[in-house]
Design an enzyme around this catalytic site. Structure first.
Site, PDB file in Angstrom:
ATOM      1  N   ASP A   1     -14.702  61.559 -25.078  1.00 54.07           N
ATOM      2  CA  ASP A   1     -14.804  62.893 -25.683  1.00 54.07           C
ATOM      3  C   ASP A   1     -14.159  62.946 -27.067  1.00 54.07           C
ATOM      4  O   ASP A   1     -14.334  63.898 -27.802  1.00 54.07           O
ATOM      5  CB  ASP A   1     -14.124  63.950 -24.778  1.00 54.07           C
TER       6      ASP A   1
ATOM      7  N   GLU B   1      -5.374  14.470 -32.296  1.00 55.96           N
ATOM      8  CA  GLU B   1      -5.457  14.446 -30.838  1.00 55.96           C
ATOM      9  C   GLU B   1      -6.702  13.730 -30.319  1.00 55.96           C
ATOM     10  O   GLU B   1      -6.634  12.961 -29.365  1.00 55.96           O
ATOM     11  CB  GLU B   1      -5.441  15.889 -30.326  1.00 55.96           C
ATOM     12  N   ASP B   2      -7.861  13.978 -30.962  1.00 54.18           N
ATOM     13  CA  ASP B   2      -9.135  13.512 -30.393  1.00 54.18           C
ATOM     14  C   ASP B   2      -9.682  12.212 -30.970  1.00 54.18           C
ATOM     15  O   ASP B   2     -10.580  11.612 -30.390  1.00 54.18           O
ATOM     16  CB  ASP B   2     -10.214  14.611 -30.560  1.00 54.18           C
TER      17      ASP B   2
END
Length: 713
Positions: free
Chosen positions: A259, A76-77
């Protein structure tokens, strides 16, 4: 020491040296490809893939997953094609990178349909190789840890997506550690103030609880030593989002949740788990009904543990989970632990097979879903299970989400069992199909050949599989009923032109289908049956003068003028979902009736005198004259208004008379008109006018009945 060398050191503990070198090579390839690129924070881009690989290394993932993590943003990059990765690192790694890239391209910020489409892609990628989603989850985790560098609106969008999609997937794959971190980081980004307030409250409460916590921990550890049992006791912190969800959903105060003291006991083998359970039950009294054995019956995501709740010191509740170290690793890393324990077949088969089974179910939902939105609705139901365990008559255990009914169980056994289900037995007693099931029950489904799903089932089923299969079956049923009605309506008009559908030449039909952009005659007939097209218009087009095939039509000269006398269409009562009876006038067999064609719904039958048809009476294309078939079947709703004098037990007498007359009451309401007279309004089911007159005769015979009126409008 550089980042990759620190990672390599960690990998040396569980991978072969040549596998570690392959991961190194992938890192240097990524470093070169991302050279000059930086993240929003200003760091070199390669720090991100390295961090993703480190997350996977903590889970002890295999070397191919780690290489894919290093290369996951490559396609993609950096513009490097998949083919280049195939030649450098082989098909498997390239496929993993490609799968992750496709998931990364998903943009959830668009409208709901796009989000759902993307989720379908994710399901398919997961089904091909589960490691794709594991790399994607690690990628998302590092992005969530570094959200601070993004704009608030963008970080909120990513956080919502993480809470809605990624955290449930991590949970469904049994990856508890990942799921809780996703939830806490998402919570912090979505609601920063709420997150800060709860975190501060937890810190304050922890200080007050420390002494009691240590006392309980020491008493548990001493109890194990006394009994000669090997095991380590750990205090268990509740995570922030979990506390927030309990406060919101269960409407509990923060103090009520805090608790409860939670502990985990890790032991060496399964046998010891049960012995430890016995020991802690003799130390503190157990809460009745709060023991769960997830070792004998694991959760759908492979989670195994013994859960029990005890009355501790000063009556405080203590939650204890008892499990082996393998179960602990599987609980934290889920499906990822499959690669750690791959030498032990039983663990692989158990956890991995369950995930495979779930993915298979997801793909099945995808095939049956009418739309991607329906698919995501079904899967989201499946991603948030709170299970009940049900037995088949042969002793097989079926796991279903909480609130499931016998219909959900029937579809879980097999789609055909669900489709042909007519009744059920729960623990050998006949029970309604809508009854919610409870763990430990034995359910037997009674089927009948030719039975079909009931649309009312959609009001109470809970599983995605049942919902999608019912919709799928009803869609097919509706389609075939629409085709049958469409053919009858078209033939009725064609008969008035002295021809029939069978006499229309094949090529004329093909020409008409082409004009309407349809592939086959069934689609056209279904459109007529559903009221989307007028039978009269289609008939005129089929017999149109400008058609070259017109000369071939039998009795072509007379075909353009309809006959004066048109035979009314006969209603059988078995037409199904495309023919409905108007609630305004409730027609029953014997009443003069007309049909009103409604777009998308088919034909609605009214009484001829119904006021609601006044404005449409002149529209011969939408109003059809109908008659009742001689063999009409079924029961039909009719409404009566009965005026009667006040008497003790008169309503019971009225109900008995109706039952004796072989009719059933759908609805009853009583109003007092004055001190002496009551007005009873009844919705009854009868077979026709003759049955109704017999019923009215019987009611009129009751002492105190002054007037009976049939309501029509």
């Amino acid at each position: 020491m550089s980042g990759i060398e620190v990672l390599a050191d960690r990998l040396d503990s569980y991978l072969e040296p040549d596998q570690v070198n392959l991961v190194r090579r992938a890192y240097f390839y990524a470093e070169q490809a991302h050279d000059g690129q930086t993240r929003r924070s200003g760091e070199p881009y390669v720090t991100h893939p390295l961090a993703v690989a480190n997350i996977l290394a903590e889970m002890h993932m295999d070397h191919q997953s780690l290489m894919a993590a290093m290369l996951h943003d490559m396609i993609e990059d950096t513009g490097i094609p998949k083919e280049a990765l195939v030649s450098q690192f082989g098909d498997t790694v390239a496929d993993l990178v490609d799968g992750v890239s496709k998931l990364t391209q998903m943009t959830f910020e668009t409208k709901a349909e796009a989000q759902a489409e993307n989720f379908q892609k994710m399901a398919l990628a997961m089904a091909r190789d589960i490691r794709v989603i594991l790399v994607k989850l690690a990628d998302r985790l590092h992005n969530m840890r570094t959200l601070g560098a993004l704009r608030p609106d963008k970080s909120r969008r990513i956080a919502r997506e993480t809470l809605e999609i990624y955290a449930p997937i991590a949970n469904r794959l049994g990856m508890h550690s990942l799921s809780t971190e996703f939830e806490d980081l998402g919570f912090k980004a979505m609601y920063p103030m709420r997150s800060r307030m709860i975190a501060q409250a937890v810190r304050d409460a922890r200080g007050n609880r420390k002494e009691l916590l240590n006392q309980i921990l020491e008493s548990l550890q001493a109890c194990l030593e006394r009994e000669g049992l090997e095991g380590k006791v750990l205090g268990r912190e509740k995570h922030l989002y979990g506390i927030y969800e309990k406060m919101r959903e269960k409407r509990k105060a923060f103090s009520e949740i805090m608790d409860v003291y939670a502990f985990r006991i890790i032991v060496d083998k399964v046998d010891t788990c049960y012995r430890v359970l016995g020991a802690v039950h003799s130390l503190y009294k157990p809460f009745p009904g709060r023991f769960k054995d997830y070792i004998a019956i694991p959760k759908a995501n492979g989670y195994q543990s013994l859960h029990t709740t005890l009355f501790g010191l000063h009556g405080v509740p203590i939650e204890i989970q008892i499990r082996t170290q393998e179960m602990e690793d599987l609980a934290n890393n889920g499906i990822a632990a499959h690669w750690v324990y791959k030498s032990k077949d039983d663990v692989i088969n158990g956890n991995h097979a369950r995930t495979r089974q779930w993915l298979k179910g997801v793909l099945e939902l995808q095939q049956h879903a009418g739309s991607s939105l329906e698919f995501i609705e079904n899967v989201k139901i499946d991603l948030f299970p709170d299970e009940v365990y049900i037995f088949t008559p042969k002793g097989r255990i079926m796991e279903l989400p909480k609130g499931s009914t016998p219909v959900d169980f029937a579809y879980a056994v097999h789609t055909d069992v669900g489709n042909s289900c007519i009744a059920c037995r729960i623990n050998r007693r006949l029970a309604p199909l809508s009854e919610p099931l409870e763990s430990g029950q034995t359910v037997e489904i009674i089927t009948a050949p030719g039975a079909r799903p009931n649309p009312a089932w959609l009001n109470f089923v809970t599983t995605g599989k049942a919902r999608s299969n019912i919709r799928h079956a009803l869609k097919h049923q509706r389609q075939s009923e629409a085709i049958a009605l469409g053919e009858r309506l078209l033939d009725k008009v064609l008969v008035s032109f002295d021809t029939t559908l069978k006499q229309i030449p094949e090529r004329r039909i093909k020409a008409i289908l082409q004009d309407y952009g349809m592939e086959n005659l069934e689609d056209l007939l279904a459109d007529i049956g559903l009221g989307n097209r007028m039978a009269y218009v289609i008939a005129r087009n089929l017999l149109s003068n400008d058609a070259p095939a017109q000369a071939e039509i039998i009795q072509a000269d007379t075909a353009q003028q309809p006959s004066t006398e048109e035979a009314p269409l006969a209603i059988r009562g078995t037409e199904g979902m495309v023919v409905s009876f108007a609630r305004c006038c409730n027609p029953i067999p014997g009443d003069p009736i007309v049909g009103f064609i409604t777009t998308g719904k088919g034909m609605v039958i009214h009484q001829e005198t119904c006021n609601n048809l006044a404005e449409h009476r002149g529209n011969s294309e939408k109003i059809l004259h109908l008659t009742w078939d001689k063999n009409v079947s079924g029961e039909f709703t009719v409404e009566l208004r009965v005026e009667l004098e006040h008497q003790r037990g008169i309503i019971a007498q009225l109900a008995t008379s109706i039952t004796v007359a072989d009719a059933s009451i759908d609805k009853i309401s009583v109003d007092e008109r004055d001190g002496k007279i009551s007005v009873v309004q009844l919705a009854l089911r009868v077979r026709g006018r003759l049955h109704l007159s017999q019923l009215i005769k019987r009611i009129r015979a009751l002492q105190g009945v002054t007037r009976i009126t049939r309501l029509k409008n």
